[in-house]
Scaffold this motif. Structure first.
Motif, PDB file in Angstrom:
ATOM      1  N   ILE A 652       0.829  -1.207   0.000  1.00 34.29           N
ATOM      2  CA  ILE A 652       0.000   0.000   0.000  1.00 34.29           C
ATOM      3  C   ILE A 652       0.864   1.258   0.000  1.00 34.29           C
ATOM      4  N   TYR A 653       1.948   1.211   0.782  1.00 33.82           N
ATOM      5  CA  TYR A 653       2.800   2.384   0.936  1.00 33.82           C
ATOM      6  C   TYR A 653       4.198   2.102   0.381  1.00 33.82           C
ATOM      7  N   ASP A 654       4.860   3.133  -0.063  1.00 33.12           N
ATOM      8  CA  ASP A 654       6.216   3.024  -0.620  1.00 33.12           C
ATOM      9  C   ASP A 654       7.182   2.520   0.453  1.00 33.12           C
ATOM     10  N   SER A 655       7.972   1.483   0.109  1.00 32.70           N
ATOM     11  CA  SER A 655       8.862   0.843   1.093  1.00 32.70           C
ATOM     12  C   SER A 655       9.892   1.818   1.647  1.00 32.70           C
ATOM     13  N   GLN A 656      10.529   2.585   0.775  1.00 33.43           N
ATOM     14  CA  GLN A 656      11.570   3.507   1.230  1.00 33.43           C
ATOM     15  C   GLN A 656      10.989   4.602   2.125  1.00 33.43           C
ATOM     16  N   VAL A 657       9.813   5.067   1.774  1.00 41.68           N
ATOM     17  CA  VAL A 657       9.174   6.111   2.585  1.00 41.68           C
ATOM     18  C   VAL A 657       8.812   5.567   3.957  1.00 41.68           C
ATOM     19  N   VAL A 658       8.269   4.353   4.015  1.00 45.74           N
ATOM     20  CA  VAL A 658       7.904   3.741   5.295  1.00 45.74           C
ATOM     21  C   VAL A 658       9.143   3.576   6.172  1.00 45.74           C
ATOM     22  N   ASP A 659      10.221   3.020   5.584  1.00 44.54           N
ATOM     23  CA  ASP A 659      11.454   2.811   6.360  1.00 44.54           C
ATOM     24  C   ASP A 659      11.994   4.128   6.898  1.00 44.54           C
ATOM     25  N   THR A 660      11.929   5.165   6.090  1.00 43.85           N
ATOM     26  CA  THR A 660      12.433   6.467   6.516  1.00 43.85           C
ATOM     27  C   THR A 660      11.560   7.054   7.610  1.00 43.85           C
ATOM     28  N   CYS A 661      10.238   6.875   7.489  1.00 47.07           N
ATOM     29  CA  CYS A 661       9.315   7.381   8.508  1.00 47.07           C
ATOM     30  C   CYS A 661       9.584   6.707   9.857  1.00 47.07           C
ATOM     31  N   LEU A 662       9.757   5.386   9.856  1.00 47.17           N
ATOM     32  CA  LEU A 662      10.063   4.658  11.097  1.00 47.17           C
ATOM     33  C   LEU A 662      11.372   5.143  11.702  1.00 47.17           C
ATOM     34  N   LYS A 663      12.342   5.414  10.839  1.00 50.89           N
ATOM     35  CA  LYS A 663      13.642   5.909  11.306  1.00 50.89           C
ATOM     36  C   LYS A 663      13.503   7.286  11.947  1.00 50.89           C
ATOM     37  N   VAL A 664      12.654   8.126  11.355  1.00 56.32           N
ATOM     38  CA  VAL A 664      12.444   9.472  11.891  1.00 56.32           C
ATOM     39  C   VAL A 664      11.854   9.403  13.299  1.00 56.32           C
ATOM     40  N   PHE A 665      10.935   8.462  13.518  1.00 53.97           N
ATOM     41  CA  PHE A 665      10.315   8.343  14.843  1.00 53.97           C
ATOM     42  C   PHE A 665      11.236   7.661  15.847  1.00 53.97           C
ATOM     43  N   HIS A 666      11.817   6.520  15.456  1.00 50.46           N
ATOM     44  CA  HIS A 666      12.566   5.698  16.408  1.00 50.46           C
ATOM     45  C   HIS A 666      13.984   6.203  16.650  1.00 50.46           C
ATOM     46  N   GLU A 667      14.636   6.737  15.625  1.00 55.59           N
ATOM     47  CA  GLU A 667      16.036   7.135  15.770  1.00 55.59           C
ATOM     48  C   GLU A 667      16.202   8.639  15.968  1.00 55.59           C
ATOM     49  N   GLN A 668      15.302   9.425  15.389  1.00 50.28           N
ATOM     50  CA  GLN A 668      15.447  10.874  15.496  1.00 50.28           C
ATOM     51  C   GLN A 668      14.500  11.487  16.523  1.00 50.28           C
ATOM     52  N   GLY A 669      13.634  10.657  17.082  1.00 51.28           N
ATOM     53  CA  GLY A 669      12.770  11.128  18.160  1.00 51.28           C
ATOM     54  C   GLY A 669      11.694  12.098  17.725  1.00 51.28           C
ATOM     55  N   PHE A 670      11.179  11.957  16.511  1.00 47.09           N
ATOM     56  CA  PHE A 670      10.143  12.874  16.027  1.00 47.09           C
ATOM     57  C   PHE A 670       8.859  12.684  16.823  1.00 47.09           C
TER      58      PHE A 670
END
Length: 673
Positions: A652-670
């Protein structure tokens, strides 16, 4: 939230602003007066013009500049041609076309080799092979074949250029007519031959009265060897003895009026003996019309007539005078023939110089030649440079280039260290006019080298771009104001949507925050990043035409209501497409509910049919919507939202975008808060 996101969001409410013995003789020599050589247009007031007019004026000015360079290229004194690796003509200027006697339209795309004289074609092919083999810059002398069958000797200098892939795919060639050099070589050869076999003494001096030619007959006549009288080291006393008899009032008057003089002079040999001889003297003018020296050709010495001691000697006196008269007439004829050689050489040089001077002076770009080095001096200038600099030609020839053109950066103009790889450079510099005003100029500098590789001088083309730079600055300021206005319009549109739907107040801003951090982490270009930001702030603008009771309905929506709600993407597209944004904002808004597997709406696009900015916005929209309260359900939380996009990753969603979104929340503390 990242620093870049903060700056992007804050730009909606704030706008950053970027804001001795020879001297007596020299004094009596004939002189020619040197030739003596506009209005500046104030920059246009762009502030009162519309952006369309400003851009139109800038395009017009750029076109005028392009036309100037085309004029300079086509009518330059030298020929120019661009060849590919097979020797096919890609571009050629009108000067070279005129030399060949062929129309320009007949030469593009044609092999250049047939225009080379047959005896030189093999040499030319080896020349091109060397250029494209990596030797970059090569020079050779060949003969071109004209349409009428005649030949013209030229110097052919080529430099290879690399394409975007780094291959040497074409070369730019400068073609210089060296006919005058060949003529001069031939004239010098004939002159030397005539000088040595004719038996006539020949003397040539330069503008400083230094003897530059002294043949064997002159040595026999006067007794001094060439080493004793030639060059700057020779005794001025000796030169005076030789030259003084040649400079008298009668001779000077003739030289001033006609350029030559013929008559008898009394001379002195090295051993002190004196004699009379007939001499023909001619002035040599240089290419600027100034005194360049003298050439003198001497007849045979005339032996003195002894007093008649007898009746028989008196009887023979008349016959002796007649014989001497015949000798003098013959000598005059020989001297005139030899002087014609020098006159032809001088005439050919002056004609060539005159043609080049007219061409260069009619071009409105400043053109000059100077010696190398940081303190190089002007050798030649054209009228346009006088107008740009405010100095006359004579004033320019007496100052250094560095006194006129300066640079505040690391670039040092006209330095002698220009390498083979950057033998031609263009740079913007500051020029200080005579009246003290500073103007900005674009200077193209060409290092002129010969086979030795040593830079002999620089040729430069200079254009005053002060008005253009001011216009560009005003255009840039206008564009910045327009960009600020666009952002304010976008902000206003976003506010309208949020006021009408209080349940989604702040939704678009939070989606923009998350989208921008995802875009930054994915390395979007500045243009993509800016477009994503604008689209995110108004991605739900189409909901302003959806009935308010549907937007705030607490229960489940019917199918007609769902269809009406889904229509907000198309409505948003119709609203935004009428505005000519520099980014694809309308397209992003239209596609932000499309899905990778084609299950989205309104067009059912799939995969890469959906632009990247819309794929980013789709993920950010889902995460924010699930994390926030809605009239028909309470907030599901961020963890549930992230679990949703992870389950739909790649389908449903673009793989690269999903991975980047998870990284923004989990690693960058968004945080959406």
């Amino acid at each position: 939230m990242s620093e870049r996101t903060d700056k992007a969001l804050n730009s909606f409410t704030t706008h950053d602003q970027d804001a001795n013995a020879d001297s007596d003789m020299k004094a009596s020599l004939p002189q020619k007066k040197p030739l003596q050589s506009g209005n500046t247009v104030p920059p246009a007031d762009f502030s009162s013009m519309t952006p369309e007019i400003q851009i139109g004026l800038l395009r017009h000015e750029l076109q005028e500049t392009r036309d100037k360079y085309i004029l300079l290229y086509d009518y330059a004194p030298n020929g120019y041609v661009t060849l590919d690796s097979s020797g096919v003509i890609l571009e050629i200027n009108l000067t070279l076309c005129a030399w060949l006697g062929i129309e320009k339209r007949e030469l593009k795309g044609v092999d250049f080799t047939p225009f080379i004289a047959p005896d030189f074609q093999n040499k030319f092919e080896k020349h091109l092979e060397a250029v494209f083999a990596g030797k970059i810059k090569q020079q050779c002398e060949i003969r071109l074949k004209k349409k009428n069958g005649s030949f013209i000797p030229v110097s052919f200098e080529s430099i290879a250029m690399r394409d975007s892939r780094g291959f040497l795919s074409q070369c730019h060639c400068t073609v210089t007519d060296i006919t005058h050099l060949h003529k001069q070589i031939e004239i010098d050869r004939i002159q030397k031959t005539v000088s040595e076999i004719s038996g006539q003494a020949i003397l040539v001096v330069d503008k400083n009265l230094l003897i530059t030619q002294w043949n064997n007959a002159a040595q026999d006549m006067f007794g001094w060897t060439e080493a004793e009288i030639a060059g700057a080291q020779a005794s001025s006393r000796i030169r005076t003895k030789i030259l003084e008899p040649l400079i008298n009032n009668e001779m000077m008057k003739s030289l001033t009026e006609t350029g030559d003089w013929t008559g008898d002079v009394a001379c002195q040999r090295k051993d002190g003996t004196k004699f009379k001889t007939r001499v023909v003297i001619c002035v040599i003018w240089d290419n600027t019309g100034s005194f360049g020296g003298l050439v003198a050709v001497f007849g045979q010495p005339v032996p003195p007539l002894e007093n008649a001691g007898s009746h028989g000697e008196a009887v023979n006196m008349e016959s002796l005078i007649q014989e001497r008269t015949r000798d003098l007439a013959h000598t005059n004829q020989l001297l005139r023939q030899e002087l014609n050689i020098h006159k032809q050489a001088a005439l050919a040089a002056r004609e060539s110089e005159g043609k080049n001077r007219d061409l260069v002076d009619n071009i409105k770009l400043g053109i000059f030649r100077c010696t190398p080095g940081l303190r190089g001096r002007f050798i030649e200038v054209n009228k346009a440079l006088e107008e740009i600099s405010g100095y006359s030609r004579d004033e320019l020839l007496n100052i250094c280039v560095g006194d006129l053109i300066t640079s505040s950066g690391e670039f040092k103009p006209f330095q002698n260290e220009i390498t083979i790889t950057d033998w031609k450079i263009t740079h913007e510099l500051n020029l200080k006019r005579k009246d003290g005003l500073m103007v900005t100029v674009a200077v193209t500098i060409v290092a002129i080298r010969f086979e030795s590789g040593i830079t002999h001088y620089f040729d430069a083309i200079l254009e005053d771009i002060t008005e253009r730079k001011q216009a560009q600055l005003q255009i840039q300021q206008s564009l910045q104001r327009l960009q600020k206005t666009i952002k304010e319009i976008i902000e206003a549109m976003a506010y309208i949507g949020e006021v009408r739907d209080p349940y989604t107040a702040g939704h678009q801003r939070r989606v923009a925050q998350l989208s921008l951090d995802i875009g930054k982490a994915m390395g979007l270009s500045d243009e993509q990043y800016e477009g994503l930001m604008m689209a995110a702030f108004v991605h739900d603008i189409g909901k302003i035409l959806v009935p308010a009771d549907i937007l705030s309905k607490p229960g489940k929506l019917t199918k007609p209501e769902i269809d009406m709600l889904r229509d907000h993407t198309r409505i948003g597209y119709e609203i935004l497409k009428t505005i000519e944004f520099p980014w694809p904002i309308a397209k992003i808004v239209l596609q932000h509910h499309e899905r990778i597997d084609g299950s989205g709406y309104p067009l059912g696009l799939a995969g890469n049919q959906i632009i990247l900015e819309a794929r980013i916005l789709a993920v950010a929209d889902v995460v924010e919507a699930m994390s926030s309260h809605r009239p028909y359900r309470p907030a599901l939380g961020t963890d549930k939202a992230l679990e949703e996009i992870q389950q739909g990753r790649g389908t449903i969603y673009d793989s690269q975008v999903v991975d980047t979104c998870l990284k923004v929340f989990h690693e960058q503390g968004f945080s959406l808060n």
